[in-house]
Design an enzyme around this catalytic site. Structure first.
Site, mmCIF file in Angstrom:
data_model
loop_
_atom_site.group_PDB
_atom_site.id
_atom_site.type_symbol
_atom_site.label_atom_id
_atom_site.label_comp_id
_atom_site.label_asym_id
_atom_site.label_seq_id
_atom_site.Cartn_x
_atom_site.Cartn_y
_atom_site.Cartn_z
ATOM 1 N N ALA A 11 0.766 -1.251 -0.027
ATOM 2 C CA ALA A 11 -0.074 0.111 0.060
ATOM 3 C C ALA A 11 0.916 1.288 0.075
ATOM 4 C CB ALA A 11 -0.844 0.120 0.999
ATOM 5 N N ARG A 21 3.773 10.325 -9.705
ATOM 6 C CA ARG A 21 3.174 10.308 -11.070
ATOM 7 C C ARG A 21 2.426 11.732 -11.281
ATOM 8 N NH1 ARG A 21 3.378 4.590 -10.733
ATOM 9 N NH2 ARG A 21 1.149 4.513 -10.025
ATOM 10 N N SER A 38 10.053 -3.509 -0.416
ATOM 11 C CA SER A 38 9.173 -4.003 -1.341
ATOM 12 C C SER A 38 9.533 -5.456 -1.749
ATOM 13 C CB SER A 38 9.522 -3.186 -2.725
ATOM 14 O OG SER A 38 8.741 -3.708 -3.779
ATOM 15 N N CYS A 42 3.760 -12.796 -0.028
ATOM 16 C CA CYS A 42 2.637 -13.952 -0.437
ATOM 17 C C CYS A 42 3.542 -15.180 -0.807
ATOM 18 C CB CYS A 42 1.615 -13.279 -1.379
ATOM 19 S SG CYS A 42 0.517 -12.382 -0.720
ATOM 20 N N TYR A 61 11.793 -4.297 -5.444
ATOM 21 C CA TYR A 61 12.450 -3.193 -5.447
ATOM 22 C C TYR A 61 13.195 -2.772 -4.298
ATOM 23 C CZ TYR A 61 9.272 -2.071 -9.442
ATOM 24 O OH TYR A 61 8.652 -1.898 -10.643
ATOM 25 N N VAL A 80 7.106 4.876 13.235
ATOM 26 C CA VAL A 80 6.635 5.855 13.745
ATOM 27 C C VAL A 80 5.969 5.479 15.176
ATOM 28 C CG1 VAL A 80 4.737 7.545 13.360
ATOM 29 C CG2 VAL A 80 6.249 6.689 11.509
ATOM 30 N N ASP A 260 -3.599 -3.228 5.032
ATOM 31 C CA ASP A 260 -4.097 -3.946 5.926
ATOM 32 C C ASP A 260 -4.573 -3.214 7.198
ATOM 33 O OD1 ASP A 260 -3.811 -5.773 4.361
ATOM 34 O OD2 ASP A 260 -2.022 -6.775 5.246
ATOM 35 N N ASN A 282 -2.885 -2.910 -2.551
ATOM 36 C CA ASN A 282 -2.101 -2.047 -3.939
ATOM 37 C C ASN A 282 -3.336 -1.026 -4.366
ATOM 38 O OD1 ASN A 282 0.630 -2.667 -4.659
ATOM 39 N ND2 ASN A 282 -0.144 -4.882 -4.473
ATOM 40 N N TYR A 402 -14.419 -21.934 -25.370
ATOM 41 C CA TYR A 402 -14.164 -23.580 -25.099
ATOM 42 C C TYR A 402 -13.290 -24.079 -26.173
ATOM 43 C CZ TYR A 402 -15.069 -28.116 -26.794
ATOM 44 O OH TYR A 402 -14.942 -29.480 -27.103
#
Length: 425
Positions: A11, A21, A38, A42, A61, A80, A260, A282, A402
């Protein structure tokens, strides 16, 4: 204008990157408690299992990338401890104070139970994973207890069994994955026992440090990291996580939250929910970063889509279970079918598909799929239908692909939909 983001990984970095950006003039500072900013958390059970070679492979990253490519200042090892919103200031454990104009709180969640003992482990952070791997390498344990029947518990029971350990899974409730579906728990237990994992449902384990196993993995859930923000005056929602608007703004003006640590809206029920998943984090982060940079974007909520692999079998879920739908005021009708994912002559394996709909509106409410072939792809079709508030008749008429190598002429989803339509009539 300074934007401070508390928390990296999903997040926080999504928020910081999106803000950059949109506004090249912003000063952006990310404060991360850990040393990695980063990485694919999972993927950690699969590193333990042996399918990923190192933690470096899970690192997406490094801090230098954000500083060099995106002009975002990254500070690791910064915890913090307080937020003084009246002064637009955060304080670090070191005593340092950092001013902000706008703040994104993306501090995530923490294990509900963390016990300091050499044989007891969690699997929540990269540090947890490295400690567990070192223990497995140097101590070579032969037996393991896994406490908790959620995603991490089931993945870790599989991973430790693959490493050759004798594994016992303890779960206080009677339903695995918190889905409240007897058929699903039965199928999961059968698969785990086929992998020679001993499953003890409706059993409260003794204190982890007292269990007679070489290794104990606690996976008893998470708690959102909200205390600092609550002390700063931000309101908590009914779930116990931070209450946010559709713009991801907390009840403190100019302070946003993502991931979270905060709740969101369930698109099917319309109720607040707390679902700590990376995909949700995200998307929340992107919206929080946009609005912190002066835009006006909204996050409309989730349908609660997930998939987990247990002993080689995929279990995928989205929307509401029958019991959840009833609690949320619907009149649920469900069907459970078994059908091949591909034609028999193409060695297609069986899938079990459950669909849930509302009797009154005939609206599709949820689904669960279990099997060895393409459960994930099919659950995504249902997730899209839930987001579109599709009725069962419309879902049954979907034009799905299919070809014998990939699907049957009557896809299992459509077989279930036609059965559900009959049940509603």
């Amino acid at each position: 204008m300074r934007l401070v983001v508390v928390g990296g990984v999903a997040a926080g970095l999504s928020a910081a990157s999106r803000a950059r950006r949109l506004d090249r003039s912003l000063e952006i500072v990310v404060l991360e408690k850990g040393n990695r900013i980063s990485y694919g958390a999972c993927g950690m059970p699969y590193w333990v299992e042996g399918q990923v070679r190192s933690m470096d492979e899970l690192t997406v990253y490094k801090p230098e990338f954000f500083e060099r490519e995106r002009d975002i200042r990254i500070r690791t090892g910064c915890e913090v401890t307080t937020v003084q919103h009246s002064r637009r200031e955060v304080a670090l454990r070191s005593g340092e104070r950092i001013r902000y104009d706008r703040l994104v709180w993306a501090a995530g969640a923490r294990p509900a139970e963390r016990i300091q003992h050499e044989r007891v482990f969690n699997l929540h952070t990269d540090v947890d994973a490295e400690r567990l791997q070192e223990f497995l390498r140097t101590r070579q344990p032969r037996t393991a207890a896994v406490i908790g029947g959620g995603y991490i518990g089931l993945e870790m029971a599989t991973a430790l069994r693959a490493r050759g350990l004798a594994v016992t899974l303890f779960h206080e409730g009677t339903q695995l994955l918190h889905r409240e579906e007897d058929w699903l728990t039965k199928k999961l237990v059968e698969r785990l026992e086929r992998c020679r994992v001993e499953v003890r449902l409706n059993t409260r384990a003794a204190a982890p440090a007292e269990l007679p196993y070489d290794l104990v993995l606690c996976a008893t859930g998470l708690k959102p990291n909200v205390e600092v923000m609550a002390e700063a005056g931000a309101e908590l929602g009914r779930t116990g996580a931070l209450r946010v608007s559709e713009q991801q703004e907390t009840t403190l003006s100019g302070v946003y939250a993502a991931g979270d640590c905060c709740e969101t809206t369930h698109v099917v029920s319309g109720r607040p929910v707390w679902v700590p998943l990376g995909t949700t984090a995200n998307k929340m982060g992107r919206v929080a970063g946009s609005n912190a940079a002066g835009q006006r974007e909204r996050f409309s909520g989730i349908v609660g889509t997930s998939v987990v692999r247990v002993g080689g079998m995929a279990v995928a879920m989205t929307g509401l279970s029958t019991q959840q739908a009833r609690r949320d005021g619907f009149s649920p009708v469900d069907v459970l079918i078994e059908s091949r994912a591909r034609p028999k002559y193409f060695r297609g394996k069986m899938l079990q598909v459950q669909l849930v709909a509302d009797r009154n509106s005939r609206r599709l409410l949820g689904a669960a799929i279990a099997g060895d072939e393409d459960a994930a792809g099919r659950i995504n079709v249902v997730a899209a239908a839930l987001a579109a508030k599709m009725r069962v008749e419309d879902f049954a008429d979907l034009d799905l692909a299919y070809a014998p190598p990939y699907a049957t002429v009557n896809d299992p989803l459509l077989v279930a939909a036609h059965q559900l339509r009959k049940a509603l009539d």
